[in-house]
Design a protein around this motif. Structure first.
Motif, PDB file in Angstrom:
ATOM      1  N   LEU A   1       0.834  -1.204   0.000  1.00 47.54           N
ATOM      2  CA  LEU A   1       0.000   0.000   0.000  1.00 47.54           C
ATOM      3  C   LEU A   1       0.869   1.254   0.000  1.00 47.54           C
ATOM      4  N   LEU A   2       1.844   1.290   0.888  1.00 47.42           N
ATOM      5  CA  LEU A   2       2.709   2.472   0.998  1.00 47.42           C
ATOM      6  C   LEU A   2       3.581   2.657  -0.241  1.00 47.42           C
ATOM      7  N   GLY A   3       4.229   1.579  -0.671  1.00 48.23           N
ATOM      8  CA  GLY A   3       5.077   1.665  -1.866  1.00 48.23           C
ATOM      9  C   GLY A   3       4.279   1.923  -3.122  1.00 48.23           C
ATOM     10  N   GLY A   4       3.093   1.330  -3.190  1.00 52.21           N
ATOM     11  CA  GLY A   4       2.228   1.539  -4.350  1.00 52.21           C
ATOM     12  C   GLY A   4       1.782   2.982  -4.474  1.00 52.21           C
ATOM     13  N   CYS A   5       1.495   3.611  -3.331  1.00 48.83           N
ATOM     14  CA  CYS A   5       1.108   5.028  -3.349  1.00 48.83           C
ATOM     15  C   CYS A   5       2.261   5.895  -3.853  1.00 48.83           C
ATOM     16  N   LYS A   6       3.465   5.577  -3.436  1.00 46.67           N
ATOM     17  CA  LYS A   6       4.639   6.325  -3.919  1.00 46.67           C
ATOM     18  C   LYS A   6       4.816   6.143  -5.418  1.00 46.67           C
ATOM     19  N   LEU A   7       4.620   4.909  -5.896  1.00 45.87           N
ATOM     20  CA  LEU A   7       4.749   4.641  -7.322  1.00 45.87           C
ATOM     21  C   LEU A   7       3.701   5.403  -8.123  1.00 45.87           C
ATOM     22  N   VAL A   8       2.476   5.425  -7.636  1.00 45.34           N
ATOM     23  CA  VAL A   8       1.406   6.164  -8.322  1.00 45.34           C
ATOM     24  C   VAL A   8       1.752   7.646  -8.360  1.00 45.34           C
ATOM     25  N   GLU A   9       2.235   8.156  -7.239  1.00 46.60           N
ATOM     26  CA  GLU A   9       2.606   9.572  -7.173  1.00 46.60           C
ATOM     27  C   GLU A   9       3.697   9.902  -8.199  1.00 46.60           C
ATOM     28  N   ARG A  10       4.688   9.015  -8.323  1.00 47.19           N
ATOM     29  CA  ARG A  10       5.791   9.262  -9.278  1.00 47.19           C
ATOM     30  C   ARG A  10       5.366   9.138 -10.730  1.00 47.19           C
ATOM     31  N   THR A  11       4.367   8.293 -10.999  1.00 47.16           N
ATOM     32  CA  THR A  11       3.992   8.043 -12.397  1.00 47.16           C
ATOM     33  C   THR A  11       2.750   8.799 -12.845  1.00 47.16           C
ATOM     34  N   TRP A  12       2.114   9.517 -11.931  1.00 48.29           N
ATOM     35  CA  TRP A  12       0.857  10.181 -12.293  1.00 48.29           C
ATOM     36  C   TRP A  12       1.053  11.245 -13.372  1.00 48.29           C
ATOM     37  N   ASN A  13       2.167  11.931 -13.389  1.00 50.05           N
ATOM     38  CA  ASN A  13       2.398  12.981 -14.382  1.00 50.05           C
ATOM     39  C   ASN A  13       2.920  12.447 -15.707  1.00 50.05           C
ATOM     40  N   MET A  14       3.247  11.171 -15.769  1.00 48.16           N
ATOM     41  CA  MET A  14       3.633  10.548 -17.043  1.00 48.16           C
ATOM     42  C   MET A  14       2.352  10.140 -17.762  1.00 48.16           C
ATOM     43  N   THR A  15       2.410  10.129 -19.086  1.00 45.15           N
ATOM     44  CA  THR A  15       1.218   9.723 -19.830  1.00 45.15           C
ATOM     45  C   THR A  15       1.491   8.438 -20.592  1.00 45.15           C
ATOM     46  N   THR A  16       0.421   7.699 -20.818  1.00 49.82           N
ATOM     47  CA  THR A  16       0.545   6.453 -21.570  1.00 49.82           C
ATOM     48  C   THR A  16       0.748   6.768 -23.043  1.00 49.82           C
ATOM     49  N   THR A  17       1.310   5.828 -23.745  1.00 48.07           N
ATOM     50  CA  THR A  17       1.689   6.039 -25.144  1.00 48.07           C
ATOM     51  C   THR A  17       0.489   6.300 -26.055  1.00 48.07           C
ATOM     52  N   THR A  18      -0.506   5.459 -25.972  1.00 49.50           N
ATOM     53  CA  THR A  18      -1.623   5.538 -26.916  1.00 49.50           C
ATOM     54  C   THR A  18      -2.758   6.427 -26.427  1.00 49.50           C
ATOM     55  N   LEU A  19      -3.203   6.191 -25.212  1.00 52.00           N
ATOM     56  CA  LEU A  19      -4.376   6.918 -24.710  1.00 52.00           C
ATOM     57  C   LEU A  19      -4.047   8.296 -24.156  1.00 52.00           C
TER      58      LEU A  19
END
Length: 159
Positions: A108-126
């Motif tokens: 839960l804790l590590g996953g929240c950090k990962l989401v925080e780090r990747t939220w500003n990145m965008t997916t390739t197609t969508l």
């Protein structure tokens, strides 16, 4: 734990079961569309891979929480079934739940950090936040916490 409290938790998670069924149905339909489009019309739908991967990740982690609630995870209980001592059985159940908890809390804790780090990145197609896919892991862990607490409390409340 009382049947009433267990029933409340099951009712609260029932929409998740519907969501899981819907995810599998959508993945089936869009993959079928992609196969049809690619082999009949010779045109690939670029978004299908990204959507199906994201839905399958969400299905995995939300499904893990629902499976924990319904006690449908795979269990090898050959030795456990041979233990006649109620105290020993409770101790093994408690250790089992604590091991899962030792995975869920850091997840839960590590996953929240990962989401925080990747939220500003965008997916390739969508071109949507990449963190949407990763959000499934900490959310699945968060959904497992009340189930684990129910199970741990029920160990102590049983005779």
């Amino acid at each position: 734990m009382s049947e009433k409290k267990d029933g409340i938790l099951r009712r609260a998670y029932r929409p998740l079961e519907f969501l899981l069924m819907l995810n599998i149905l959508v993945v089936f339909v869009i993959v079928l569309m992609e196969v049809t489009s690619r082999y009949i019309f010779h045109v690939s739908l670029p978004w299908v891979t990204e959507v199906s991967q994201t839905l399958l990740v969400w299905t995995t982690f939300i499904g893990a929480a629902v499976a924990l609630l319904l006690k449908e995870h795979m269990v090898i209980n050959i030795i456990f079934n041979k233990i006649s001592s109620l105290g020993m059985r409770k101790a093994i159940e408690l250790i089992d739940d604590l091991i899962i908890l030792a995975f869920v809390v850091p997840g839960l804790l590590g996953g929240c950090k990962l989401v925080e780090r990747t939220w500003n990145m965008t997916t390739t197609t969508l071109q949507i936040p990449a963190g949407i896919m990763y959000l499934a892991f900490p959310l699945g862990c968060a959904l497992m916490l009340p189930v684990l607490l129910r199970d741990i409390l029920s160990i102590f409340s049983r005779e």
